[in-house]
Design a protein around this motif. Structure first.
Motif, PDB file in Angstrom:
ATOM      1  N   PRO A   1     -62.464 -35.243   0.530  1.00 55.01           N
ATOM      2  CA  PRO A   1     -61.478 -34.379   1.189  1.00 55.01           C
ATOM      3  C   PRO A   1     -60.074 -34.979   1.085  1.00 55.01           C
ATOM      4  O   PRO A   1     -59.142 -34.444   1.656  1.00 55.01           O
ATOM      5  CB  PRO A   1     -61.952 -34.358   2.642  1.00 55.01           C
ATOM      6  CG  PRO A   1     -62.661 -35.652   2.831  1.00 55.01           C
ATOM      7  CD  PRO A   1     -63.182 -36.096   1.489  1.00 55.01           C
ATOM      8  N   TYR A   2     -59.926 -36.086   0.342  1.00 60.36           N
ATOM      9  CA  TYR A   2     -58.621 -36.738   0.155  1.00 60.36           C
ATOM     10  C   TYR A   2     -57.940 -37.040   1.484  1.00 60.36           C
ATOM     11  O   TYR A   2     -56.752 -36.777   1.658  1.00 60.36           O
ATOM     12  CB  TYR A   2     -57.710 -35.878  -0.736  1.00 60.36           C
ATOM     13  CG  TYR A   2     -58.343 -35.432  -2.038  1.00 60.36           C
ATOM     14  CD1 TYR A   2     -59.198 -36.292  -2.752  1.00 60.36           C
ATOM     15  CD2 TYR A   2     -58.110 -34.173  -2.561  1.00 60.36           C
ATOM     16  CE1 TYR A   2     -59.794 -35.886  -3.957  1.00 60.36           C
ATOM     17  CE2 TYR A   2     -58.689 -33.754  -3.766  1.00 60.36           C
ATOM     18  CZ  TYR A   2     -59.542 -34.618  -4.447  1.00 60.36           C
ATOM     19  OH  TYR A   2     -60.118 -34.214  -5.620  1.00 60.36           O
ATOM     20  N   THR A   3     -58.709 -37.580   2.392  1.00 57.86           N
ATOM     21  CA  THR A   3     -58.139 -37.928   3.699  1.00 57.86           C
ATOM     22  C   THR A   3     -57.564 -39.337   3.630  1.00 57.86           C
ATOM     23  O   THR A   3     -58.156 -40.306   4.126  1.00 57.86           O
ATOM     24  CB  THR A   3     -59.221 -37.851   4.809  1.00 57.86           C
ATOM     25  OG1 THR A   3     -59.967 -36.651   4.634  1.00 57.86           O
ATOM     26  CG2 THR A   3     -58.587 -37.850   6.193  1.00 57.86           C
ATOM     27  N   TRP A   4     -56.423 -39.468   3.026  1.00 55.33           N
ATOM     28  CA  TRP A   4     -55.800 -40.776   2.884  1.00 55.33           C
ATOM     29  C   TRP A   4     -55.316 -41.281   4.230  1.00 55.33           C
ATOM     30  O   TRP A   4     -54.698 -40.545   4.985  1.00 55.33           O
ATOM     31  CB  TRP A   4     -54.627 -40.699   1.908  1.00 55.33           C
ATOM     32  CG  TRP A   4     -55.079 -40.277   0.554  1.00 55.33           C
ATOM     33  CD1 TRP A   4     -54.906 -39.061  -0.024  1.00 55.33           C
ATOM     34  CD2 TRP A   4     -55.832 -41.070  -0.390  1.00 55.33           C
ATOM     35  NE1 TRP A   4     -55.505 -39.038  -1.275  1.00 55.33           N
ATOM     36  CE2 TRP A   4     -56.088 -40.261  -1.517  1.00 55.33           C
ATOM     37  CE3 TRP A   4     -56.323 -42.387  -0.374  1.00 55.33           C
ATOM     38  CZ2 TRP A   4     -56.785 -40.718  -2.630  1.00 55.33           C
ATOM     39  CZ3 TRP A   4     -57.026 -42.836  -1.478  1.00 55.33           C
ATOM     40  CH2 TRP A   4     -57.257 -42.019  -2.585  1.00 55.33           C
TER      41      TRP A   4
ATOM     42  N   TRP B   1     -52.508 -45.213  -2.457  1.00 51.98           N
ATOM     43  CA  TRP B   1     -52.956 -43.817  -2.371  1.00 51.98           C
ATOM     44  C   TRP B   1     -52.860 -43.168  -3.751  1.00 51.98           C
ATOM     45  O   TRP B   1     -51.932 -43.443  -4.510  1.00 51.98           O
ATOM     46  CB  TRP B   1     -52.086 -43.025  -1.394  1.00 51.98           C
ATOM     47  CG  TRP B   1     -52.274 -43.374   0.054  1.00 51.98           C
ATOM     48  CD1 TRP B   1     -52.959 -44.434   0.571  1.00 51.98           C
ATOM     49  CD2 TRP B   1     -51.723 -42.675   1.182  1.00 51.98           C
ATOM     50  NE1 TRP B   1     -52.868 -44.428   1.945  1.00 51.98           N
ATOM     51  CE2 TRP B   1     -52.123 -43.358   2.348  1.00 51.98           C
ATOM     52  CE3 TRP B   1     -50.931 -41.525   1.322  1.00 51.98           C
ATOM     53  CZ2 TRP B   1     -51.762 -42.944   3.625  1.00 51.98           C
ATOM     54  CZ3 TRP B   1     -50.568 -41.107   2.599  1.00 51.98           C
ATOM     55  CH2 TRP B   1     -50.990 -41.803   3.738  1.00 51.98           C
TER      56      TRP B   1
ATOM     57  N   GLY C   1     -52.670 -39.848  -3.954  1.00 52.94           N
ATOM     58  CA  GLY C   1     -51.950 -38.602  -3.737  1.00 52.94           C
ATOM     59  C   GLY C   1     -51.528 -38.514  -2.290  1.00 52.94           C
ATOM     60  O   GLY C   1     -51.733 -39.446  -1.509  1.00 52.94           O
ATOM     61  N   GLY C   2     -50.926 -37.367  -1.937  1.00 54.62           N
ATOM     62  CA  GLY C   2     -50.516 -37.205  -0.550  1.00 54.62           C
ATOM     63  C   GLY C   2     -49.180 -37.841  -0.242  1.00 54.62           C
ATOM     64  O   GLY C   2     -48.933 -38.226   0.901  1.00 54.62           O
ATOM     65  N   TYR C   3     -48.315 -37.981  -1.234  1.00 55.07           N
ATOM     66  CA  TYR C   3     -46.981 -38.549  -1.001  1.00 55.07           C
ATOM     67  C   TYR C   3     -46.016 -37.941  -2.024  1.00 55.07           C
ATOM     68  O   TYR C   3     -46.425 -37.202  -2.923  1.00 55.07           O
ATOM     69  CB  TYR C   3     -47.027 -40.077  -1.139  1.00 55.07           C
ATOM     70  CG  TYR C   3     -47.462 -40.560  -2.499  1.00 55.07           C
ATOM     71  CD1 TYR C   3     -46.520 -40.812  -3.497  1.00 55.07           C
ATOM     72  CD2 TYR C   3     -48.812 -40.722  -2.794  1.00 55.07           C
ATOM     73  CE1 TYR C   3     -46.924 -41.229  -4.759  1.00 55.07           C
ATOM     74  CE2 TYR C   3     -49.220 -41.127  -4.060  1.00 55.07           C
ATOM     75  CZ  TYR C   3     -48.275 -41.382  -5.033  1.00 55.07           C
ATOM     76  OH  TYR C   3     -48.654 -41.776  -6.289  1.00 55.07           O
TER      77      TYR C   3
ATOM     78  N   LYS D   1     -50.300 -34.994  -5.888  1.00 57.83           N
ATOM     79  CA  LYS D   1     -51.585 -34.606  -5.310  1.00 57.83           C
ATOM     80  C   LYS D   1     -52.712 -35.393  -5.968  1.00 57.83           C
ATOM     81  O   LYS D   1     -52.650 -35.709  -7.161  1.00 57.83           O
ATOM     82  CB  LYS D   1     -51.794 -33.109  -5.466  1.00 57.83           C
ATOM     83  CG  LYS D   1     -50.705 -32.361  -4.708  1.00 57.83           C
ATOM     84  CD  LYS D   1     -51.034 -30.913  -4.483  1.00 57.83           C
ATOM     85  CE  LYS D   1     -49.991 -30.348  -3.528  1.00 57.83           C
ATOM     86  NZ  LYS D   1     -49.869 -28.900  -3.647  1.00 57.83           N
ATOM     87  N   THR D   2     -53.735 -35.660  -5.209  1.00 52.57           N
ATOM     88  CA  THR D   2     -54.797 -36.531  -5.686  1.00 52.57           C
ATOM     89  C   THR D   2     -55.444 -36.003  -6.957  1.00 52.57           C
ATOM     90  O   THR D   2     -55.698 -36.756  -7.898  1.00 52.57           O
ATOM     91  CB  THR D   2     -55.865 -36.714  -4.594  1.00 52.57           C
ATOM     92  OG1 THR D   2     -55.202 -37.109  -3.385  1.00 52.57           O
ATOM     93  CG2 THR D   2     -56.874 -37.775  -4.976  1.00 52.57           C
ATOM     94  N   ILE D   3     -55.700 -34.708  -6.996  1.00 48.16           N
ATOM     95  CA  ILE D   3     -56.413 -34.171  -8.156  1.00 48.16           C
ATOM     96  C   ILE D   3     -55.626 -34.422  -9.443  1.00 48.16           C
ATOM     97  O   ILE D   3     -56.208 -34.706 -10.499  1.00 48.16           O
ATOM     98  CB  ILE D   3     -56.747 -32.658  -7.972  1.00 48.16           C
ATOM     99  CG1 ILE D   3     -57.628 -32.134  -9.109  1.00 48.16           C
ATOM    100  CG2 ILE D   3     -55.490 -31.823  -7.820  1.00 48.16           C
ATOM    101  CD1 ILE D   3     -59.043 -32.670  -9.115  1.00 48.16           C
TER     102      ILE D   3
ATOM    103  N   SER E   1     -65.026 -30.743   7.183  1.00 44.28           N
ATOM    104  CA  SER E   1     -64.156 -31.013   6.042  1.00 44.28           C
ATOM    105  C   SER E   1     -64.560 -30.196   4.827  1.00 44.28           C
ATOM    106  O   SER E   1     -65.673 -29.681   4.749  1.00 44.28           O
ATOM    107  CB  SER E   1     -64.197 -32.502   5.678  1.00 44.28           C
ATOM    108  OG  SER E   1     -63.838 -33.293   6.791  1.00 44.28           O
ATOM    109  N   VAL E   2     -63.630 -30.091   3.917  1.00 40.72           N
ATOM    110  CA  VAL E   2     -63.887 -29.399   2.653  1.00 40.72           C
ATOM    111  C   VAL E   2     -63.605 -30.409   1.530  1.00 40.72           C
ATOM    112  O   VAL E   2     -62.457 -30.741   1.262  1.00 40.72           O
ATOM    113  CB  VAL E   2     -62.966 -28.178   2.505  1.00 40.72           C
ATOM    114  CG1 VAL E   2     -63.316 -27.419   1.234  1.00 40.72           C
ATOM    115  CG2 VAL E   2     -63.053 -27.273   3.730  1.00 40.72           C
TER     116      VAL E   2
ATOM    117  N   GLU F   1     -63.370 -31.732  -2.264  1.00 39.18           N
ATOM    118  CA  GLU F   1     -63.213 -31.222  -3.622  1.00 39.18           C
ATOM    119  C   GLU F   1     -64.205 -31.990  -4.491  1.00 39.18           C
ATOM    120  O   GLU F   1     -64.212 -33.221  -4.496  1.00 39.18           O
ATOM    121  CB  GLU F   1     -61.782 -31.423  -4.129  1.00 39.18           C
ATOM    122  CG  GLU F   1     -61.549 -30.782  -5.491  1.00 39.18           C
ATOM    123  CD  GLU F   1     -60.067 -30.587  -5.797  1.00 39.18           C
ATOM    124  OE1 GLU F   1     -59.651 -29.434  -5.955  1.00 39.18           O
ATOM    125  OE2 GLU F   1     -59.337 -31.594  -5.851  1.00 39.18           O
TER     126      GLU F   1
END
Lengths: 699, 699
Positions: free
Chosen positions: A628-631, A641, A643-645, A654-656, A689-690, A692
């Motif tokens: 869920p990319y919960t950094w 990290w 992604g998420g910045y 983004k993480t993906i 959570s979802v 990916e």
């Protein structure tokens, strides 16, 4: 060294710079002693020998205590750079003869002793620098970064003790005498033992977080129990006293041994204590590096199974029920003896901290108010299996120090030995070993009416592990299907070959088992032995038990068997290992599938894992990531990290996209989808959570 | 008192007992000064007079600083028992002229001064005891319980400063001179001001968590900005210099005033500064307790609007653009002056800390490298509205100290005054007031080209408030309907009368507005002004803006208007108040509905709320509780949980049963149902809970 071993530093004080110097002295003293004891190995070649077939060769231990500092400092984000990532993976785990310890030496190429010596020097200098530079306030608490240094020091002190046992198990031809390691020069006839009455009392065990000495997680908390009057032997059981049992055929008479004892006899073929040597018609005695005439008045060294067998033998003979003391009874003996905790206890008063000897000594040499060797000489096996006191909490830097031993199979040893120092000789310390393990340990016996009633199913009391058991083995909530099973299903859709799969970050192992339905072999790896223990227990004991929170502290107890899960037939394909995804041992390779569910946003440096993962896959092997990319900074420092910045130009990362950039070189992205998962916190609160899911095939 | 005001204690040190004594001395000194300044009120009757119609009578402030200690200590669970719950509710909030301050005095029966004096003594003795007994390690950090004591002390120091302003606003007949409060005995002709050039530089503001002086939340973090060369006036603007503006008709000429300034002129009818008195054809000057001849060389006391008007007047006259200094420019003035932070700054060097006078003094008395009164004498209004530095975090004990002032309407004051002490005179302190507020404040002017660009929408940067905005005003996730609206719907089904409703724990106020569709009047109460501010902003400004996290630090910005919500017509029925559900002021009563959504498991003592809530309901009034019963020690100590534990007999206690037991005496349980709610943490992670809704009708 004028004074061989220093007493540990206290956590409190007023002068910060002075405290740094105390810690520095204590660190170097520890590191020096540890290196010094390896001088008993006759040559560098011996480092590659094993003392016991079930343990690593000595080179492992020689590297292990140094890598421990680095691995914990990296994990706690106190340092960012490794010194030698290869050493820090192969020397990382495998000391405890746990199910998940990787002892297959042929899987590694052990480094040269000289290189490990060089490595140890670098670690020494790095730790020395940190002792000067880390933020330090007094008193030092478990949250302090310097605590990790103390943890590394105390960890090394444990290995000083246990390595001395391993050295003593080495064939004589492999060891040499070292001048400083003086063996007690006197012995005499066996002394006659007698019983001393101890008055019953309420016993409170456990120490407070504010205690001014370092402690391992298992020491904190509280346990109280009323102990009835009992009697204890005045002396530890001496070689002379134990000789009777041996001569009476004690090792051959199955009635004195329980199931575990009989198994030990069968596997080991033991006919007498391990450090006795039968030569020319008589028993001689193995000290650290030489054979001496049997010192009949020294304590016998035995494992817990041998000690228990002796008690049964003596009970039958005397018509009185003897047993090993419980942990609580031992505290009353300690109090009766009028002992004080270090540093107020002068080390000259007992055979410990290497103050007198590098060996045992007569059982009537060090007395305390009429009872001898209450501390020191050799450890004393107890009949209490180690368990967590009320309020037990793991330390985040070492969450599996104790928990995997809370299994009713690890017996506490009491009192310390001649080879004990540091935390090992503290009043509140608690060490436990499997009952068949040799240690610098013997026993005293008691006549007691108290039963030991420790009912523990470790994972019932480990909230986080229980929460994960519920997630993987429990019910479905909010209409969302079991995530562990769904991930295994997705995996089998995309994989072409089914030789071997890796469940990286396997946690409590549900997906590992599930994958074994289609794969020939599945390895589950997790950073924490706390989690791995669940899968191992399911495989070996056929069930797991856990608790599921309902409201506040209230829980629902649950039990799941391997039969109802349908894994009875596939369980032999499954194995569990402890490992660090960011620094995995080289032998974990040749997979057709690597599945990492909800792992990458919990790694301290996910890039390290992703950049090399293709090397561990077979051709056309598949990598599946779910997250869920919960950094969060508590798991991954912001600079790591994916992604998420926003980048320097202000663009959102983004993480993906980062995954595509990193994995794109070696993988083709086959498929992306969203999958929900639900982790139950209470009957009325859930993390929903979802994840990916991305599926990658090696180019 | 030989030395009137002590300098604040440092947070570091080596000797814990000595630090306790320093804190004790500083506490009593603060408490003493605060009580001493109330001696200027001529008699106890005067305590019931207001200095300003928009403020409380003085008795409120007299009680307030003592109750602050108790309220914060109770909230932080450092003490369990209140001293006087009535005092601690009526003296709790209402100092800032915020929308939600309850200033309707007729709603209270103010206690006797004598009783408040007695109460103050009890608080003094309790705090003194805590200074001896609370755990204390050095350095003291924000997490330390003793920090709450320091917070109470610094809070009282603020009120020493602001109460002196209120006393000075009191009619002369109400005040008397106090021997120790010496007014500066000298004054002379106005001095001619001139401009001094300051070189531009990069300015970094904000202090580190490890700084060794107490700080409020707004001081920590980091802000950097390049400041161009500018010029500053050598002196503060004196009464003499300001006289020109007054005599030139500055207060009558609208072109010198902006909208807010014109509104101030209209409401106040001001023709000159507030502490000038026109008597017999000339201006005299009001000091704390008497009228004196106009000291032309003392700084003028004005509010920010008057200061800005003067700048516009002077700009027009000189053809040069004058303005108030920005916060960053002031730091360059501070550096130019070669000033050092306390305690290294000797208090004799400036007119502050009550060292010289209980009044202003000539603007040319205290110079620093050629610039005068850089600190001390009177505060200096700046053109920078207060905002949070990067890394700003609220302190959990006082989460609404700063956040509600981050609204672009609170201007920073710089430099401190003769009445400043404690944190107020520290280099890094940051205080801000509404621009129409009188303070011990004047101004200096600058010629500067730098613009101030602080774009802030506070709730965009307040993660927790933003999360709640998203929950109440944002999108629906996972197919679950808006909980705030659903709760209002349930309420209207069960209520018979629609006179007045209370939304207890209203948070960002969505349900409060929603209830106003059916009720004539709705009051929303929350413990934290951070949350209340959202509802107030929606009502007054017609919109709210917040950010909704997507991944890591990335957010989606959202804006919602009152029109799209459909509350334009009902907004006047709604009001928001700050209050503590466990100790609510008596005037909150006569409701037909009290709704408490997800409140009870967040209260420090929920029983206090539940046992008295029926008193606030009309006959047949309805109480609705919703909660997932997520009991946690961080909100509610275990001994105050209503469920989620086993009682002494081992029986499980569930919250719903305790609710029935407590409420059963005064209520009939009408209805129970489950309702889901979803709080978004990121685009892929949600808290998904199931609240139990219980509806109770007063018997």
């Amino acid at each position: 060294m004028s004074k061989f071993s220093l007493y540990p530093v206290t956590l409190d004080g007023l002068d910060i710079e002075a405290k740094r110097e105390e810690i520095r002295a204590y660190f170097h003293n520890t590191y020096d002693i540890f290196e010094k004891i390896f001088e008993v190995l006759k040559s560098d070649e011996i480092f590659y020998q094993k003392s016991e077939p079930t343990r690593h060769p000595m080179i492992f231990y020689f590297g292990h205590t140094a890598t421990f500092f680095i691995n914990k400092l990296v994990y706690m984000k106190i340092i960012k750079e490794r010194i030698n990532s290869e050493f820090e993976s192969i020397f990382a785990v495998g000391v405890d003869e746990m199910e998940w310890d990787d002892l297959e030496s042929s899987r590694y190429k052990w480094p040269k002793v000289e290189d490990v010596r060089e490595y140890r020097k670098k670690v020494r200098s790095l730790v020395d620098g940190l002792i000067s530079s880390l933020p330090l306030t007094l008193p030092i608490t478990q949250e302090s970064p310097i605590w990790i240094i103390l943890m590394g020091i105390e960890h090394e002190r444990i290995h000083i003790e246990t390595s001395l046992v391993l050295h003593r198990q080495m064939p004589l031809k492999n060891v040499k005498e070292v001048r400083e390691f003086n063996i007690c020069p006197h012995s005499s006839e066996a002394v006659k033992n007698e019983m001393i009455k101890i008055e019953g009392a309420n016993v409170v065990l456990g120490k407070d977080k504010s205690h001014n000495l370092y402690g391992w997680d298992n020491e904190y908390g509280k346990y109280s129990q009323y102990v009835d009057d009992f009697k204890t032997s005045k002396y530890l059981v001496s070689n002379g006293e134990f000789m009777e049992f041996v001569k009476d055929g004690g090792y051959e008479n199955e009635e004195f041994w329980d199931d575990e004892g009989r198994k030990f006899l069968k596997i080991s073929g033991a006919k007498h204590p391990t450090f006795w040597v039968f030569e020319n018609g008589k028993f001689r005695y193995r000290t650290l590096c030489k054979l001496i005439d049997m010192p009949l008045d020294w304590p016998v060294d035995v494992n817990a199974l041998e000690a228990e067998a002796f008690c049964r033998y003596k009970s039958k003979k005397d018509g009185v029920f003897y047993s090993l003391p419980s942990e609580a009874e031992y505290r009353l003996i300690y109090d009766y003896a009028g002992l004080r905790d270090i540093p107020d206890f002068h080390e000259s008063r007992a055979n410990l901290n290497f103050y007198h000897y590098f060996s045992s000594c007569p059982v009537n040499e060090f007395g305390f108010n009429g009872i001898y060797d209450v501390v020191g000489n050799v450890w004393q096996w107890s009949r209490t299996p180690i368990f967590g006191f009320e309020g037990f909490e793991v330390h985040p830097a070492y969450d599996d120090f104790s928990v995997p031993t809370f299994d009713n199979r690890h017996a506490l040893i009491l009192g310390s030995s001649w080879a004990s120092s540091g935390n090992l000789i503290m009043k509140h310390s608690r060490y436990a070993f499997r009952k068949h393990f040799p240690q610098n340990a013997g026993f005293r016996y008691v006549v007691s009416n108290s039963d030991i009633k420790i009912e523990q199913d470790v994972y019932e009391s480990d909230e986080l592990v229980s929460q994960y058991c519920e997630f993987q083995y429990g019910d479905a909530y909010l209409g969302v299907k079991n995530f562990a099973i769904e991930c295994a299903k997705i995996a089998s859709k995309f994989v072409k070959n089914y030789t071997k799969a890796l469940d990286m970050g396997c946690a409590t192992g549900r997906t590992t088992f599930e994958l074994a339905k289609s794969f020939n072999k599945v390895e589950g790896i997790d950073f924490s032995a706390r989690f791995i223990g669940v899968g191992v227990k399911l495989k070996n004991e056929g069930y797991i038990a856990f608790s599921s929170k309902t409201e506040g502290d209230l829980v629902q107890k649950k039990r799941v068997s391997i039969e109802e899960l349908g894994y009875e037939k596939v369980k032999e394909k499954v194995s569990f290992w402890q490992g660090d995804a960011c620094n995995l041992k080289p032998n974990f390779n040749s997979y057709d599938l690597i599945l990492a569910t909800n792992l990458i946003d919990r790694l301290y440096n996910p890039k390290l894992f992703l950049e090399s993962v293709h090397n561990r896959l077979n051709n056309e092997g598949v990598l599946i990531l779910t997250s869920p990319y919960t950094w969060q900074e508590s798991s991954t420092k912001k600079e790591f990290w994916l992604g998420g910045y926003r980048d320097e130009s202000g663009k959102e990362v983004k993480t993906i996209d980062t995954l595509k950039a990193i994995l794109g070189k070696n993988f083709e992205l086959l498929h992306v989808e969203d999958r929900e998962f639900v982790i139950k916190e209470t009957a009325r609160k859930f993390q929903h959570s979802v994840a990916e899911v991305s599926v990658w095939r090696k180019k």
